[in-house]
Design an enzyme around this catalytic site. Structure first.
Site, PDB file in Angstrom:
ATOM      1  N   GLU A  52      -4.226   3.977   1.995  1.00  0.00           N
ATOM      2  CA  GLU A  52      -4.051   4.737   0.769  1.00  0.00           C
ATOM      3  C   GLU A  52      -4.746   4.162  -0.706  1.00  0.00           C
ATOM      4  O   GLU A  52      -5.143   4.795  -1.581  1.00  0.00           O
ATOM      5  CB  GLU A  52      -2.811   5.138   0.454  1.00  0.00           C
ATOM      6  CG  GLU A  52      -2.433   6.203   1.582  1.00  0.00           C
ATOM      7  CD  GLU A  52      -1.728   5.375   2.594  1.00  0.00           C
ATOM      8  OE1 GLU A  52      -1.960   4.211   2.871  1.00  0.00           O
ATOM      9  OE2 GLU A  52      -1.132   6.402   3.726  1.00  0.00           O
ATOM     10  N   PHE A 114      14.466   8.383   5.019  1.00  0.00           N
ATOM     11  CA  PHE A 114      13.208   7.906   5.621  1.00  0.00           C
ATOM     12  C   PHE A 114      12.073   8.141   4.799  1.00  0.00           C
ATOM     13  O   PHE A 114      11.810   9.161   4.161  1.00  0.00           O
ATOM     14  CB  PHE A 114      13.091   8.316   6.844  1.00  0.00           C
ATOM     15  CG  PHE A 114      11.895   7.964   7.535  1.00  0.00           C
ATOM     16  CD1 PHE A 114      11.616   6.746   8.071  1.00  0.00           C
ATOM     17  CD2 PHE A 114      10.750   8.617   7.925  1.00  0.00           C
ATOM     18  CE1 PHE A 114      10.359   6.050   8.710  1.00  0.00           C
ATOM     19  CE2 PHE A 114       9.511   8.168   8.651  1.00  0.00           C
ATOM     20  CZ  PHE A 114       9.683   6.921   8.669  1.00  0.00           C
ATOM     21  N   GLN A 115      11.267   6.986   4.469  1.00  0.00           N
ATOM     22  CA  GLN A 115      10.195   7.042   3.464  1.00  0.00           C
ATOM     23  C   GLN A 115      10.238   7.678   2.100  1.00  0.00           C
ATOM     24  O   GLN A 115       9.548   8.273   1.725  1.00  0.00           O
ATOM     25  CB  GLN A 115       9.063   7.818   4.149  1.00  0.00           C
ATOM     26  CG  GLN A 115       8.429   7.080   5.718  1.00  0.00           C
ATOM     27  CD  GLN A 115       7.167   7.472   6.098  1.00  0.00           C
ATOM     28  OE1 GLN A 115       6.789   8.690   6.035  1.00  0.00           O
ATOM     29  NE2 GLN A 115       6.518   6.432   6.836  1.00  0.00           N
ATOM     30  N   LYS A 164       9.109  17.844   0.053  1.00  0.00           N
ATOM     31  CA  LYS A 164       8.557  18.568   1.114  1.00  0.00           C
ATOM     32  C   LYS A 164       8.951  19.909   1.150  1.00  0.00           C
ATOM     33  O   LYS A 164       8.345  21.029   1.309  1.00  0.00           O
ATOM     34  CB  LYS A 164       8.752  17.959   2.358  1.00  0.00           C
ATOM     35  CG  LYS A 164       8.167  18.399   3.782  1.00  0.00           C
ATOM     36  CD  LYS A 164       8.539  17.487   4.789  1.00  0.00           C
ATOM     37  CE  LYS A 164       7.667  18.098   6.164  1.00  0.00           C
ATOM     38  NZ  LYS A 164       8.013  17.140   7.191  1.00  0.00           N
ATOM     39  N   MET A 473     -14.065 -17.504  -6.983  1.00  0.00           N
ATOM     40  CA  MET A 473     -13.573 -17.892  -8.561  1.00  0.00           C
ATOM     41  C   MET A 473     -12.507 -18.652  -8.516  1.00  0.00           C
ATOM     42  O   MET A 473     -12.446 -19.443  -9.531  1.00  0.00           O
ATOM     43  CB  MET A 473     -13.546 -16.182  -9.200  1.00  0.00           C
ATOM     44  CG  MET A 473     -13.401 -16.515 -10.642  1.00  0.00           C
ATOM     45  SD  MET A 473     -14.506 -17.458 -11.330  1.00  0.00           S
ATOM     46  CE  MET A 473     -15.456 -16.119 -11.962  1.00  0.00           C
TER      47      MET A 473
HETATM   48  C1  LIG Z   1      -5.991  -8.235  -5.081  1.00  0.00           C
HETATM   49  C2  LIG Z   1      -6.255  -9.432  -5.719  1.00  0.00           C
HETATM   50  N1  LIG Z   1      -5.620 -10.656  -5.437  1.00  0.00           N
HETATM   51  C3  LIG Z   1      -5.920 -11.895  -5.875  1.00  0.00           C
HETATM   52  C4  LIG Z   1      -6.963 -11.935  -6.706  1.00  0.00           C
HETATM   53  C5  LIG Z   1      -7.074 -13.334  -7.548  1.00  0.00           C
HETATM   54  N2  LIG Z   1      -8.603 -13.667  -7.544  1.00  0.00           N
HETATM   55  C6  LIG Z   1      -9.645 -13.358  -8.438  1.00  0.00           C
HETATM   56  S1  LIG Z   1     -11.145 -13.682  -8.022  1.00  0.00           S
HETATM   57  C7  LIG Z   1     -10.457 -14.330  -6.638  1.00  0.00           C
HETATM   58  C8  LIG Z   1     -11.607 -14.994  -5.358  1.00  0.00           C
HETATM   59  C9  LIG Z   1     -12.371 -13.850  -4.988  1.00  0.00           C
HETATM   60  O1  LIG Z   1     -13.022 -14.410  -3.714  1.00  0.00           O
HETATM   61  P1  LIG Z   1     -14.270 -13.534  -3.171  1.00  0.00           P
HETATM   62  O2  LIG Z   1     -13.977 -12.154  -2.967  1.00  0.00           O
HETATM   63  O3  LIG Z   1     -14.823 -14.431  -2.001  1.00  0.00           O
HETATM   64  O4  LIG Z   1     -15.394 -13.757  -4.298  1.00  0.00           O
HETATM   65  P2  LIG Z   1     -16.321 -14.540  -4.764  1.00  0.00           P
HETATM   66  O5  LIG Z   1     -15.379 -15.143  -6.114  1.00  0.00           O
HETATM   67  O6  LIG Z   1     -16.474 -15.658  -3.904  1.00  0.00           O
HETATM   68  O7  LIG Z   1     -17.418 -14.248  -5.334  1.00  0.00           O
HETATM   69  C10 LIG Z   1      -9.391 -13.826  -6.286  1.00  0.00           C
HETATM   70  C11 LIG Z   1      -8.443 -14.540  -5.095  1.00  0.00           C
HETATM   71  C12 LIG Z   1      -7.494 -10.630  -7.443  1.00  0.00           C
HETATM   72  N3  LIG Z   1      -8.201 -10.742  -8.533  1.00  0.00           N
HETATM   73  N4  LIG Z   1      -7.248  -9.584  -7.033  1.00  0.00           N
END
Ligand SMILES: Cc1ncc(C[n+]2csc(CCOP(=O)(O)OP(=O)(O)O)c2C)c(N)n1
Length: 566
Positions: A52, A114-115, A164, A473
């Site tokens: 979802e 439930f749910q 529902k 990042m």
């Molecule tokens: C749902 C979610 N969880 C954690 C983060 C924290 N976060 C920001 S950038 C990143 C790393 C992203 O890694 P990747 O998808 O491999 O992309 P890259 O930075 O290597 O291009 C994370 C964990 C986020 N922004 N969103």
């Protein structure tokens, strides 16, 4: 004339009446009456996602690309809670999404049935409005109103929770009293008395400015104010900065375009901000990734802020002139009010700030070359949907956007997993255009199950995976600010080509720049979905970078000699 209809049938009919053509969703117990009624409404194309969250992101992508409301549907409990991230992303980025959730029957509400989940309580802070329909006679009106609320003024998500038993209840159904106010984005009527004064003051400030800047955000895209912003820039010669969500609101190649500001903004853009004496901010919220430390943001500038939402004016930065209104309407008035002028000396000054990019990339396959190959394969005519991380910043900085609203990303929430499902929605809004979803190896793994949706629904989305073996990042932050302790950021990937093959999707792996043109060209030309994995340098960094909470005046411009501390 009235006929006996169930709530579920009314729900479908109300969506059709509101002009809805696509619904992203996933069935379950509490929403089964709706799914039972759905096949009788072939005007509603249902896209069965695999999670979802993807339904909400896809509805968001659809909304951003079309300017219409994106609709998603889920069952109660886990179905509804799985929508939450997507709704929060739509809320932060002002995307008009309507979510419909099933709920347990009214007599069961409040009994931990439930749910049963209190999705109204959960989504209160991340929706513009939410409704729980207690009376089937109100259902059609609620749908019509929700569609209008999602679009009106500053757009955003709205949730309708339908028990529902309300879906099953039959009533004599006539035409609803309130009807949807249409699916196209209404232009906010301008002309409130305060505008003239604000526009006059703004024009006076602009006339007296020596170092003015225009900063444009997502509001310019939402209001489709591209031509007006361009007219303002060209009449005054004032250079233009585009925020992450403002990218593609102004052509990249235009001589007055400077680039993106903020944490990963180019040095000359941030320097220009720090030296500006007047900033005209149009449809942006001056968030912390744009301003850095607000205490040192644009210290010499008087700020003119144009925004649809009164609450934004003065929220993050002090404002000299605030004008509340639609970006297109106000910018148009400003264009009429300003005297033609040029800013040659100021432009010359900014050119002096431009740094030749410090060549820090050591691998064989630079992000710049990858993005150039995507641009060339699609002849610059595609929509790019990015995930979150380093690749998102490379796209923001390096991809040469020329056409309006062709860059779509989760800016405010920064939700990893956004790109692939949002790209599905973008494709449905722009079925004749090419759509590339660009993700890192982390974010791609969050929603890669949507490849099945692409195949089942025949959606030819192109997927680019920047594989650096890290949550890049976060690894970069660990390198700079956490003593290079790469805690839990190395990330294993499956063989993406085999994975794609399992879905019946052609896949390509690129390790060398020399192989780019062929692989990307073939993926782009595939009639169906395609995946390209790019093996990029593992520890490549995004430069420049303003440390979190730091000043725009103090960027990190290249690899630190010794990693650590900040
Ligand atoms: C749902 C979610 N969880 C954690 C983060 C924290 N976060 C920001 S950038 C990143 C790393 C992203 O890694 P990747 O998808 O491999 O992309 P890259 O930075 O290597 O291009 C994370 C964990 C986020 N922004 N969103």
């Amino acid at each position: 004339m009235s006929e006996m209809l169930s709530g579920a049938e009314i729900l479908c009919r109300a969506l059709v009446d509101a002009g809805v053509e696509v619904v992203f969703g996933y069935p379950g117990g509490a929403i089964m009456p709706f799914y039972h009624a759905l096949p009788d409404h072939p005007q509603l194309r249902h896209i069965l996602v695999r999670h979802e969250q993807a339904a909400a992101h896809a509805a968001d992508g659809y909304a951003r690309a079309s300017g219409r409301v994106g609709v998603c549907v889920a069952t109660s409990g886990p179905g509804a809670t799985n929508l939450v991230t997507g709704l929060a992303a739509a809320h932060m980025d002002n995307s008009p999404v309507v979510a419909i959730t099933g709920q347990v029957s009214r007599p069961m509400i409040g009994r931990d049935a439930f749910q049963e989940t209190d999705i109204i309580g959960i989504t209160l802070p991340i929706t513009k409005q939410n409704y729980q329909v207690q009376d089937v006679s109100e259902l059609a009106e609620v749908v019509a109103e929700a569609m209008a609320v999602a679009l009106d003024g500053r757009p955003g998500p709205v949730l309708i929770d339908v028990p529902k038993d309300v879906q099953n209840q039959k009533i004599a159904y006539g035409a609803p009293r309130a009807r949807a106010r249409g699916q196209s984005r209404p232009l906010t009527p301008g002309g409130s008395p305060g505008h003239e004064d604000g526009v006059r003051k703004a024009a006076r400030l602009i006339a007296g400015a020596e170092r003015p800047l225009i900063m444009v955000g997502h509001g310019v895209i939402l209001a489709q104010a591209y031509n007006d912003v361009r007219a303002l820039a060209e009449k005054t010669g004032i250079p233009v900065i585009t925020t992450l969500l403002g990218i593609s609101a102004f052509p990249d190649g235009h001589p007055l375009h400077l680039g993106m500001p903020g944490m990963h903004g180019e040095v000359h853009v941030n320097r220009a901000i720090q030296h500006a004496d007047v900033i005209i901010g149009i449809g942006l919220r001056f968030d912390d990734r744009v301003t850095g430390n607000t205490a040192s943001f644009a210290p010499q500038a008087r700020i003119i802020h144009i925004d649809l939402d009164r609450a934004e004016i003065g929220k993050n930065v002090p404002v000299a002139v605030g004008i509340v209104g639609d970006a297109r309407d106000i910018t148009r008035r400003l264009v009429a009010a300003v005297e033609p002028r040029r800013c040659e000396r100021w432009l010359e000054h900014i050119r002096g700030f431009v740094r030749t990019r410090a060549e820090s990339y050591r691998g064989n396959l630079s992000p710049e070359a990858i993005l150039a190959s995507i641009y060339e394969a699609s002849h610059g005519d595609c929509t790019i949907v990015t995930d979150v991380g380093q690749h998102q910043m490379w796209v923001a900085k390096l991809y040469p956007y020329q056409r309006p609203n062709t860059h779509i990303t989760s800016g405010g929430l920064g939700a990893m997993g956004f790109a692939v499902p949002a790209a599905l929605g973008v494709h449905l809004a722009r079925p004749n255009g090419t759509v590339w979803a660009i993700s890192g190896d982390g974010g791609f793994q969050m929603n890669m199950a949507e490849m099945a949706t692409m195949v089942q629904e025949g959606l030819p989305v192109k997927m680019a995976v920047f594989n650096n073996g890290y949550l890049g990042m976060v690894r970069q932050w660990q390198q700079f600010f956490h003593e290079k302790r790469y805690s839990c950021t190395p990330i294993w990937s499956p063989d993406y080509l085999k994975l794609a093959e399992a879905y019946g999707i052609p896949g390509y792996r690129v390790k060398e720049a020399g192989d780019l043109a062929e692989a990307v060209g073939r993926a782009n030309a595939e009639p169906g979905p395609a995946l390209v994995e790019f093996m990029i340098e593992q520890e490549a960094n995004v430069f420049p970078m303003i440390p979190p909470g730091g000043s725009l005046s103090e960027p990190i411009e290249a690899e630190p000699a010794a990693a650590g501390g900040a």
